[in-house]
Design a protein around this motif. Structure first.
Motif, PDB file in Angstrom:
ATOM      1  N   SER A   1      10.707 -17.830   0.624  1.00  0.00           N
ATOM      2  CA  SER A   1      10.141 -17.231   1.841  1.00  0.00           C
ATOM      3  C   SER A   1       9.776 -15.765   1.607  1.00  0.00           C
ATOM      4  N   ARG A   2      10.622 -15.047   0.894  1.00  0.00           N
ATOM      5  CA  ARG A   2      10.341 -13.631   0.577  1.00  0.00           C
ATOM      6  C   ARG A   2       9.156 -13.535  -0.374  1.00  0.00           C
ATOM      7  N   ALA A   3       9.067 -14.467  -1.321  1.00  0.00           N
ATOM      8  CA  ALA A   3       7.950 -14.464  -2.274  1.00  0.00           C
ATOM      9  C   ALA A   3       6.626 -14.657  -1.550  1.00  0.00           C
ATOM     10  N   MET A   4       6.592 -15.536  -0.557  1.00  0.00           N
ATOM     11  CA  MET A   4       5.341 -15.780   0.168  1.00  0.00           C
ATOM     12  C   MET A   4       4.936 -14.574   1.000  1.00  0.00           C
ATOM     13  N   ILE A   5       5.893 -13.954   1.691  1.00  0.00           N
ATOM     14  CA  ILE A   5       5.573 -12.743   2.465  1.00  0.00           C
ATOM     15  C   ILE A   5       5.075 -11.646   1.528  1.00  0.00           C
ATOM     16  N   SER A   6       5.739 -11.482   0.386  1.00  0.00           N
ATOM     17  CA  SER A   6       5.328 -10.465  -0.586  1.00  0.00           C
ATOM     18  C   SER A   6       3.944 -10.765  -1.135  1.00  0.00           C
ATOM     19  N   ALA A   7       3.623 -12.047  -1.325  1.00  0.00           N
ATOM     20  CA  ALA A   7       2.300 -12.442  -1.812  1.00  0.00           C
ATOM     21  C   ALA A   7       1.225 -12.062  -0.802  1.00  0.00           C
ATOM     22  N   ILE A   8       1.493 -12.292   0.460  1.00  0.00           N
ATOM     23  CA  ILE A   8       0.533 -11.934   1.516  1.00  0.00           C
ATOM     24  C   ILE A   8       0.303 -10.424   1.518  1.00  0.00           C
ATOM     25  N   VAL A   9       1.400  -9.667   1.398  1.00  0.00           N
ATOM     26  CA  VAL A   9       1.296  -8.201   1.376  1.00  0.00           C
ATOM     27  C   VAL A   9       0.511  -7.727   0.155  1.00  0.00           C
ATOM     28  N   LEU A  10       0.818  -8.287  -1.023  1.00  0.00           N
ATOM     29  CA  LEU A  10       0.110  -7.883  -2.248  1.00  0.00           C
ATOM     30  C   LEU A  10      -1.380  -8.154  -2.154  1.00  0.00           C
ATOM     31  N   ALA A  11      -1.749  -9.349  -1.690  1.00  0.00           N
ATOM     32  CA  ALA A  11      -3.166  -9.694  -1.567  1.00  0.00           C
ATOM     33  C   ALA A  11      -3.867  -8.757  -0.589  1.00  0.00           C
ATOM     34  N   ALA A  12      -3.189  -8.424   0.517  1.00  0.00           N
ATOM     35  CA  ALA A  12      -3.777  -7.515   1.500  1.00  0.00           C
ATOM     36  C   ALA A  12      -3.956  -6.116   0.926  1.00  0.00           C
ATOM     37  N   LEU A  13      -2.956  -5.639   0.184  1.00  0.00           N
ATOM     38  CA  LEU A  13      -3.055  -4.303  -0.412  1.00  0.00           C
ATOM     39  C   LEU A  13      -4.176  -4.237  -1.450  1.00  0.00           C
ATOM     40  N   ALA A  14      -4.318  -5.289  -2.236  1.00  0.00           N
ATOM     41  CA  ALA A  14      -5.402  -5.317  -3.219  1.00  0.00           C
ATOM     42  C   ALA A  14      -6.750  -5.340  -2.509  1.00  0.00           C
ATOM     43  N   GLY A  15      -6.833  -6.086  -1.417  1.00  0.00           N
ATOM     44  CA  GLY A  15      -8.069  -6.116  -0.645  1.00  0.00           C
ATOM     45  C   GLY A  15      -8.401  -4.762  -0.051  1.00  0.00           C
ATOM     46  N   ALA A  16      -7.381  -4.027   0.357  1.00  0.00           N
ATOM     47  CA  ALA A  16      -7.600  -2.690   0.915  1.00  0.00           C
ATOM     48  C   ALA A  16      -7.987  -1.693  -0.169  1.00  0.00           C
ATOM     49  N   ALA A  17      -7.444  -1.870  -1.371  1.00  0.00           N
ATOM     50  CA  ALA A  17      -7.713  -0.923  -2.459  1.00  0.00           C
ATOM     51  C   ALA A  17      -9.094  -1.114  -3.054  1.00  0.00           C
ATOM     52  N   THR A  18      -9.613  -2.336  -3.040  1.00  0.00           N
ATOM     53  CA  THR A  18     -10.874  -2.633  -3.716  1.00  0.00           C
ATOM     54  C   THR A  18     -12.043  -1.804  -3.202  1.00  0.00           C
ATOM     55  N   PRO A  19     -12.263  -1.664  -1.879  1.00  0.00           N
ATOM     56  CA  PRO A  19     -13.393  -0.845  -1.431  1.00  0.00           C
ATOM     57  C   PRO A  19     -13.284   0.614  -1.854  1.00  0.00           C
ATOM     58  N   ALA A  20     -12.054   1.101  -2.023  1.00  0.00           N
ATOM     59  CA  ALA A  20     -11.852   2.503  -2.410  1.00  0.00           C
ATOM     60  C   ALA A  20     -12.042   2.717  -3.903  1.00  0.00           C
ATOM     61  N   ALA A  21     -12.161   1.627  -4.663  1.00  0.00           N
ATOM     62  CA  ALA A  21     -12.189   1.736  -6.119  1.00  0.00           C
ATOM     63  C   ALA A  21     -13.357   2.553  -6.638  1.00  0.00           C
ATOM     64  N   SER A  22     -14.459   2.622  -5.876  1.00  0.00           N
ATOM     65  CA  SER A  22     -15.611   3.379  -6.356  1.00  0.00           C
ATOM     66  C   SER A  22     -15.679   4.788  -5.760  1.00  0.00           C
ATOM     67  N   GLY A  23     -14.784   5.116  -4.860  1.00  0.00           N
ATOM     68  CA  GLY A  23     -14.808   6.426  -4.224  1.00  0.00           C
ATOM     69  C   GLY A  23     -14.179   7.510  -5.080  1.00  0.00           C
ATOM     70  N   ALA A  24     -14.340   8.751  -4.640  1.00  0.00           N
ATOM     71  CA  ALA A  24     -13.817   9.894  -5.387  1.00  0.00           C
ATOM     72  C   ALA A  24     -12.294   9.870  -5.468  1.00  0.00           C
ATOM     73  N   ALA A  25     -11.652   9.325  -4.447  1.00  0.00           N
ATOM     74  CA  ALA A  25     -10.190   9.314  -4.409  1.00  0.00           C
ATOM     75  C   ALA A  25      -9.612   7.988  -4.886  1.00  0.00           C
ATOM     76  N   ALA A  26     -10.408   7.205  -5.604  1.00  0.00           N
ATOM     77  CA  ALA A  26      -9.985   5.858  -6.003  1.00  0.00           C
ATOM     78  C   ALA A  26      -8.658   5.872  -6.755  1.00  0.00           C
ATOM     79  N   GLY A  27      -8.519   6.763  -7.710  1.00  0.00           N
ATOM     80  CA  GLY A  27      -7.295   6.829  -8.506  1.00  0.00           C
ATOM     81  C   GLY A  27      -6.082   7.162  -7.656  1.00  0.00           C
TER      82      GLY A  27
END
Length: 198
Positions: free
Chosen positions: A154-180
């Motif tokens: 159950s913890r693994a699934m919640i963590s998976a949802i969080v990880l996927a969401a964080l990666a989705g949030a980070a992707t649009p910023a990847a090309s911006g000046a503050a990407a790093g």
């Protein structure tokens, strides 16, 4: 009522090296145009012209643009799931594994930019997008459940949802000046989030 992609002929399955190379060229060309112009604005005529083939040749392999999009999505998803599988070996603590998976998700987004463009297409069946998201989360959860020490399911699934969401949030910023900075902050969040599990 079935949609056009379900009722259209499937297209020719390449059996020769030349045919496989032609189909791969068409997929690469379509992916580049979907990123550059957007899925809806890209026509089959434009794909054929950019690839330097006749429209008839394109239709032999992909009778509909939706079928070409589906082929690209399937290819990208297979690569993504394989990258997650590769990230989980050798066994390591959950925070380390989560960071590896996050890296794999970002690398996949950079290597397959058409995947995001295709996810937003209007003719995509919503249930297909949900099923793909479910498969991604399940694969991440499976990896986290095999960490050492393993996360409970159950913890693994919640963590998976969080990880996927964080990666989705980070992707649009990847090309911006503050990407790093954005990426490093998200990595810090992931480490803190799973700190008690390592």
């Amino acid at each position: 009522m079935p949609d056009a992609a379900e009722t259209a002929p499937a297209g020719r399955v390449p059996r020769t090296a030349k045919g496989r190379a032609r189909a791969a060229l068409l997929r690469r060309t379509a992916a580049a145009l979907f990123v550059r112009n957007g899925y809806d604005a890209t026509t089959m005529t434009a794909i054929a012209a950019e690839a330097g083939v006749s429209i008839g040749s394109l239709y032999q392999y992909f009778p509909l643009k939706e079928q070409l999009a589906a082929a690209l999505e399937s290819e990208a998803e297979a690569a993504l799931l394989a990258a997650i599988d590769a990230a989980r070996t050798p066994a390591c603590a959950p925070p380390v594994l989560a960071d590896r998976i996050f890296t794999a998700l970002l690398a996949h987004a950079a290597a397959h930019p058409a995947h995001a463009a295709l996810a937003a297409r209007r003719d995509a069946p919503p249930e297909a997008a949900r099923a793909a998201a479910d498969r991604l989360r399940a694969r991440i959860a499976e990896a986290l459940a095999r960490a050492w020490p393993p996360l409970p399911a159950s913890r693994a699934m919640i963590s998976a949802i969080v990880l996927a969401a964080l990666a989705g949030a980070a992707t649009p910023a990847a090309s911006g000046a503050a990407a790093g900075l954005v990426e490093s902050e998200i990595r810090r969040m992931i480490a803190l989030y799973l700190a008690d599990e390592g």
